[in-house]
Design an enzyme around this catalytic site. Structure first.
Site: not given
Ligand code: NAD
Length: 256
Positions: A156, A163, A194
């Protein structure tokens, strides 16, 4: 039963496809009666997000790369003319270079570090500053974080550092915006498959390990994250700000 977000307008940033946590959140907001506005990062995602927006009954789909200050300004000016006010804003955005999510953390480059922190942490500050004038009647800002902020999770790496900064930003923003009635919280979600998560080396091993050890003996369902996002945006969450709420089937409490 009355809907929890009836009469509210929500801006959701971070839908890339139907597996995005932001898509689950936008769907739950619609279910609870909110008007929803979506953004997409770049032309590459435009068509998909437009199709998903149509499926959800989103009011509007607007381009916004959060690293571009003028795109944020443009977003706000469009929202001022159309939505008028916002009640909820979801920041579901993160990015780091793939090589920084597979090699040892100590190898993280200066530019890779800056990129991860800019997109994944600073953008919350930029978004909050941009949208705050549209929340003059109060509102709720939500971001998404992960346990890697406070614990070492293999691969990570720099995203854990981003984060940690994001969670600190959540507290400082909650303090700044609280007097105006704007609450700022983070949901710490358990791992979900995702597009972003797939960028982390050996992510499926994380999913298997969590499912085996977590109190509920399973992984997190995006709908569970979305329902907590509803609570935080709704009047039921009115006393909660500056918090990191774990929606992770209990994994974070476990020691040996
Ligand atoms: P995802 O890839 O579907 O979403 C990430 C999003 O960030 C995408 O829509 C992408 O277009 C956007 N993004 C990246 N750079 C960008 C920029 N410069 N301008 C605008 N948008 C931008 O994946 P996700 O897992 O749904 O991630 C969403 C959030 O959830 C993130 O912050 C991720 O760290 C967090 N998260 C995810 C998990 C997991 O296991 N999937 C767990 C905890 C937290």
């Amino acid at each position: 039963m009355s809907k929890l977000l009836e009469g509210k307008t929500a801006l959701v940033l971070g839908v890339a496809n139907r597996w995005s946590l932001a898509f689950a959140i936008a769907g739950a907001y619609r279910r609870e009666g909110a008007r929803v506005i979506l953004t997409y990062q770049s032309d590459r995602q435009r068509q998909t997000v437009e199709e998903l927006g149509e499926e959800l009954g989103a009011e509007r789909i607007i381009a916004c790369d959060v690293t571009q200050e003028q795109e944020l300004e443009q977003l706000v000016s469009t929202l001022k003319k159309t939505a008028g006010k916002l009640d909820a804003v979801v920041h579901s955005i993160a990015f780091a270079n793939r090589e920084d999510l597979s090699r040892p953390f100590v190898e993280t480059s200066r530019s890779g570090y800056q990129l991860a922190l800019e997109v994944s942490s600073y953008s919350l500050v930029a978004v909050a500053r941009a949208v705050a004038p549209l929340m003059s009647e109060g509102g709720a800002i939500l971001t998404l974080t992960y346990l890697g902020a406070t614990r070492v999770i293999t691969n990570y790496n720099v995203m854990g550092v981003a984060k940690a900064a994001l969670e600190a930003c959540t507290r400082y923003l909650a303090s700044d915006l609280g007097p105006g009635g704007v609450r700022v919280n983070a949901i710490s979600a358990g791992p979900v498959k995702t597009a972003s998560a797939r960028g982390i080396k050996d992510f499926s091993k994380v999913l298997d390990g969590v499912a085996a050890k977590t109190p509920l003996r399973r992984n997190t369902d995006p709908e569970e994250v979305a329902d907590t996002a509803v609570f935080l945006a709704s009047d039921l969450g009115r006393g909660v700000t500056g918090n990191v709420i774990f929606v992770d089937a209990g994994f974070q409490i476990m020691g040996l």
